[in-house]
Design an enzyme around this catalytic site. Structure first.
Site, PDB file in Angstrom:
ATOM      1  CB  SER A 180      -0.950  -0.021   1.200  1.00  0.00           C
ATOM      2  OG  SER A 180      -1.888   1.021   1.120  1.00  0.00           O
ATOM      3  CB  THR A 181       1.244   4.123   2.334  1.00  0.00           C
ATOM      4  OG1 THR A 181      -0.164   4.265   2.487  1.00  0.00           O
ATOM      5  CG2 THR A 181       1.900   5.491   2.308  1.00  0.00           C
ATOM      6  CG  HIS A 206      -4.144  -0.858  -0.884  1.00  0.00           C
ATOM      7  ND1 HIS A 206      -3.831  -0.844   0.462  1.00  0.00           N
ATOM      8  CD2 HIS A 206      -4.774  -2.043  -1.097  1.00  0.00           C
ATOM      9  CE1 HIS A 206      -4.260  -1.963   1.029  1.00  0.00           C
ATOM     10  NE2 HIS A 206      -4.824  -2.708   0.096  1.00  0.00           N
ATOM     11  CG  MET A 299      -2.255   3.556   7.377  1.00  0.00           C
ATOM     12  SD  MET A 299      -1.091   4.367   8.465  1.00  0.00           S
ATOM     13  CE  MET A 299      -2.206   5.301   9.504  1.00  0.00           C
ATOM     14  CG  ASP A 302      -5.998  -5.329   2.525  1.00  0.00           C
ATOM     15  OD1 ASP A 302      -6.597  -6.396   2.799  1.00  0.00           O
ATOM     16  OD2 ASP A 302      -5.900  -4.866   1.373  1.00  0.00           O
TER      17      ASP A 302
END
Length: 359
Positions: A180-181, A206, A299, A302
């Site tokens: 993600s991030t 993401h 973050m 997930d």
């Protein structure tokens, strides 16, 4: 003293500024402290208001967002989120912005159905929280949850859990990756290190709809292996990495000895679509002990549950270490569940995956 995350928006569209302000203002831990129609005005307001997070448009008159971002990162670095159009040019510029130091990409919100605006709010607000935690100068403790949040669905909403993985009649290894991030740059490092005979790779990063195609194309131009945005029924082959498209869940499937992917619509899972948990659960069911799981910077949590299920089905799991993560949330949650076999710095993950696959 306010504990809210202070956000500033620079966008030449009054509608976008108003929509973003409205979406963010619904959250108890976020505050839009100012807006500007271009970087010329924005620069003065940044100096005055000192925001924690900046949301920046790219295509603007007088000074474009990329030029301003370069200046900002060299003089006064602020965690910056790029708010971009879904055009091909917008996608490429957004990825350039990530290389220049931006933290994340969001798609320009637009007035639409209640469901569309709600999903936009969830993603945008979560991205702002993630961005606020990425700079050592303004790092905060994890903000408290909003008082009014949507139900956080699990992978059950897309794929039911199987406690007995399918019998495996192939030894072909599959690498399942979630990020993600900070993941766009982490994935570049990971995939650039993959040799042409690397095992087949399936990835959930993401990222908003329409941007994953540009992301895959850019990686494909840099890597020895083929990298592409997933299409329904794409076959997973050695030397190929498949990235889930934004706004679609991706599941690993198998027919005999043939692995392929299935794309599905559905609700947000762990507040994301695509969801790492959905991919990992499907890997637990269909590739089981043939799976090498990798969870990277990001973050939230997930992927943590899905990685636990992969571990139970015999997969070998690797987590990126805290020092090399932009945000340690996702790997840390998987580690806390006891689902990880090995914790490695980013640069060492690809060689280890290749080594394990070779054994």
């Amino acid at each position: 003293m306010s504990s809210k995350i202070k956000v500033m928006i620079i966008d030449d569209s009054a509608v976008v500024r108003q929509t973003l302000t409205s979406l963010l203002s619904e959250e108890k831990d976020l505050e839009v402290i100012d807006t500007a129609q271009n970087p010329i005005f924005g620069e003065k307001k940044i100096a005055k208001n000192k925001p924690d997070v900046l949301i920046l448009d790219i295509e603007m008159p007088q000074m474009d967002g990329l030029t301003f971002l370069k200046k900002l990162m060299s003089e006064n670095p602020i965690p910056t989120i790029i708010c971009s159009s879904k055009t091909e040019k917008g996608g490429k510029n957004a990825l350039t912005a990530i290389e220049l130091g931006a933290v994340e990409i969001i798609q320009k919100p637009k007035v639409g159905t209640k469901e569309f605006l709600n999903e936009s709010r969830i993603r945008i607000c979560d991205v702002v929280r993630a961005a606020a935690s990425t700079s050592p100068k303004i790092r905060k403790q994890t903000p408290s949850k909003p008082m009014s949040v949507q139900p956080k669905l699990t992978a059950d909403a897309v794929i039911s859990r199987s406690h007995a993985p399918l019998k495996i009649d192939t030894t072909e290894k599959i690498v399942a990756v979630g990020a993600s991030t900070g993941g766009t740059e982490a994935l570049r490092v990971f995939l650039e290190a993959m040799p042409v005979n690397a095992p087949g790779i399936v990835i959930v990063q993401h990222m908003p709809e329409h941007f994953t195609k540009s992301f895959a194309q850019r990686l494909n131009s840099l890597c020895q292996i083929e990298v592409k945005e997933a299409e329904n029924n794409d076959v997973i082959l050695p030397g190929r990495a498949i990235i889930a498209p934004g706004n679609r869940h991706m599941l690993l499937k198998r027919q005999g000895a043939r692995y392929y992917v299935e794309l599905k619509d559905g609700p947000l899972v762990c507040r994301h679509k695509p969801s790492v948990d959905v991919l990992f659960r499907s890997a637990a069911r269909y590739s089981g002990s043939n799976t090498i799981g990798v969870i990277m910077t990001g973050m939230g949590d997930d992927g943590a549950r899905g990685m636990e299920e992969m571990k139970e089905s015999g997969a070998y799991n690797i987590a990126q270490d805290e020092a090399s993560c932009v945000v340690f949330g996702m790997p840390n949650e998987a580690i806390k569940r006891g689902s990880v076999d090995l914790i490695l710095p980013l640069q060492k993950i690809a060689p280890e995956v290749v080594r394990i696959a070779g054994n």
